[in-house]
Every structure is written in C-alpha cells, then in structure tokens.
Design an enzyme around this catalytic site. Structure first.
Site, PDB file in Angstrom:
ATOM      1  N   SER A 166       1.738   4.243  52.167  1.00 58.68           N
ATOM      2  CA  SER A 166       1.646   3.285  51.065  1.00 58.68           C
ATOM      3  C   SER A 166       2.894   3.324  50.165  1.00 58.68           C
ATOM      4  CB  SER A 166       0.344   3.565  50.294  1.00 58.68           C
ATOM      5  OG  SER A 166       0.017   2.506  49.468  1.00 58.68           O
ATOM      6  N   ASP A 209      -6.431  -2.592  57.627  1.00 56.70           N
ATOM      7  CA  ASP A 209      -6.036  -2.337  56.237  1.00 56.70           C
ATOM      8  C   ASP A 209      -6.277  -3.606  55.414  1.00 56.70           C
ATOM      9  OD1 ASP A 209      -4.690  -1.672  53.886  1.00 56.70           O
ATOM     10  OD2 ASP A 209      -3.092  -0.622  54.948  1.00 56.70           O
ATOM     11  N   HIS A 213      -6.863   1.317  54.869  1.00 56.84           N
ATOM     12  CA  HIS A 213      -5.601   1.702  54.237  1.00 56.84           C
ATOM     13  C   HIS A 213      -5.417   3.218  54.239  1.00 56.84           C
ATOM     14  CE1 HIS A 213      -2.002   1.131  51.944  1.00 56.84           C
ATOM     15  NE2 HIS A 213      -2.447   1.845  50.925  1.00 56.84           N
TER      16      HIS A 213
END
Ligand SMILES: *[C@@H]1O[C@H](CO)[C@@H](O)[C@H](O)[C@H]1NC(C)=O
Ligand SMILES: *[C@@H]1O[C@H](CO)[C@@H](O)[C@H](O)[C@H]1NC(C)=O
Length: 247
Positions: free
Chosen positions: A113, A197, A225
C-alpha cells in the site's frame, strides 16, 4: 481499510513479538547464502510491522533474516505524527535500516500500500543495497510518474492516505520522492496484484503498471487489500521463489 480493534492489535503485536524473537533452529541447505539477503517488510498507512506476523515465520523458516519495520508513528513507534515535517521524516526508519545493513548484506524490499513510496525512495537512495523490490498492491511511482500523476488514477487515494499520515501534500511527496532510471530503475521490481482488492482496485493496479512497467507481475486470486493477512501462504511462497529468481 480494515482496522482491527485495538485489543486485537495488542494481541497480534505480542504474537508478532514472540515470533520475531524466536529463531529458526537450523538453516536449511537450500536457504540463502549467509549474510546476503534480508527481507525488509514495509507496512501501509495506519498499519505497522505487526501486519506481517503471518509471513515472517515462513520466510524465517527458509533461512532468511527478516525485519518488519515500523514507520514513524506506526505500530510501536510512538513518535507523534505532529513531529513529521515531511514524508522523508515518516519513512526515515526504512532509510536508516537500509543504510545500516552490514557490508555484503542486501535487502529484498517488500512494500504494501502506502509503503510503496518508502520502498521507492530506498531503491533510489541505495540501489546497490537492494536486491529487488516487491510492490504488494502498493503505490508504485516511477521516473516519469510522480505521486501527483499516480494519485490521479484513483479518486479514493486522497482519502485513503489517511490519518495520521495524510499530512503530506502532493508537492511534498513529489519533491521528496524523485526517482531516476539510473538508480531506482536499476533495481529489479516486481508487482503483486491483489485481485479482490477494493481499496486499490485491480484496474488501478494495472493502470499503475502500464505507467511504470515492472520486471515481473504476480497475481494473487481472492486476496483483499490486506494481502499478507488474507493470503499469507500464497504471498510468502511467491516472495521465496522471487528471491530465488532475482537474487
Ligand atoms: C542473518 O543476520 C545475522 C546477523 O546479522 C548474520 O550473521 C547472518 O549471516 C544472516 N543470515 C542470512 C541468511 O542472511
Ligand atoms: C509531477 O507530475 C506532474 C504531471 O506530470 C507535473 O505537472 C508536476 O510538475 C510534477 N511535480 C514535480 C514536483 O515534479
């Protein structure tokens, strides 16, 4: 974002702490050369080193040294986000770690991320100390693809880069994370697509790669995610085979 209740955080942290202090009994002969490669795991916004707790023992059992870092004011790093003047301050724990690697030791960076920004900066600063970089559904800016351009691919991104870290302006990030072909571009780069995701949707991940093509792409099915929590075995085994291939 899947933020667990804080009691669970504490439990997970202790589990992580126990795992990280236990050493594998012996190095399997198929493991890496001593002192050569260290997995360095970099969490995303609002998370900490704890999020890798399922992956760490698997990598260690294959003979790798593993360090999961806490960026500033994340996990057990208690420094206040108010002290952060720039994204460079926020990612300093990663930069300091790479800088302090022993002679001959190199990092296999894995960013998740927002952690992709920290990984990118470390690649640019220390291309000779990074064996390869894996972007696990992570932000992946490039030499001609700065954060401002990247964030235009996802209107959610501005809101995702959340508390407390979203105190950095696009300008700050663009000025601090300047990537060049010669340095950043010299490091092997792998993107891991997380197919289910909903934070960085698959289309966004593919678009990012179109703008900044990596050396290899891996696809993990049915992962959300938090890929290291929803698909830990799958991710760990891909990291191990990538490490064999690229180091
Ligand atoms: C792990 O780290 C220790 C201490 O820095 C070092 O002696 C050892 O060679 C490393 N092992 C591997 C497999 O890199
Ligand atoms: C980032 O990229 C955009 C679009 O290409 C450009 O307008 C902007 O000047 C860049 N920012 C910096 C600080 O380089």
């Amino acid at each position: 974002m899947e933020l667990l209740p804080s009691v669970l955080h504490v439990l997970i942290f202790f589990q992580y702490f126990l795992l990280s202090t236990s050493r594998p009994p012996t190095l399997p002969s198929s493991g890496p050369n001593p002192g050569r490669s260290r997995f360095v795991l970099v969490h995303g916004a609002g998370h900490g080193a704890w999020c890798w707790y399922k992956i760490i023992p698997i990598l260690k059992s294959h003979g790798y040294n593993v360090t999961a870092i806490d960026l500033v004011s994340s996990g057990i790093n208690l420094q206040s986000p108010d002290d952060l003047r720039s994204i460079s301050d926020y990612i300093e724990p990663l930069i300091g770690l790479i800088e302090s690697l022993e002679e001959g030791e190199r990092a296999i960076l894995v960013g998740h991320s927002l952690g992709g920004l920290a990984v990118s900066k470390a690649m640019e600063m220390f291309p000779g100390k990074v064996h390869m970089a894996v972007f696990a559904t992570a932000l992946m800016p490039g030499p001609n693809f700065n954060f401002t351009s990247l964030s235009q691919g996802d209107i959610e991104l501005a809101t995702l880069l959340v508390r407390p870290q979203r105190i950095f302006s696009n300008k700050d990030i663009d000025e601090n994370i300047v990537l060049t072909r010669k340095r950043y571009g010299s490091v092997n780069r792998i993107f891991v697509v997380s197919e289910k995701d909903v934070t960085f949707v698959k289309e966004f991940q593919l678009w990012m790669m179109k703008n900044n093509p990596p050396n290899q792409v891996e696809y993990i099915k049915d992962s959300d995610h938090m890929i290291m929590i929803s698909k830990p075995l799958d991710l760990a085994h891909r990291l191990l085979s990538l490490a064999k291939k690229f180091t």
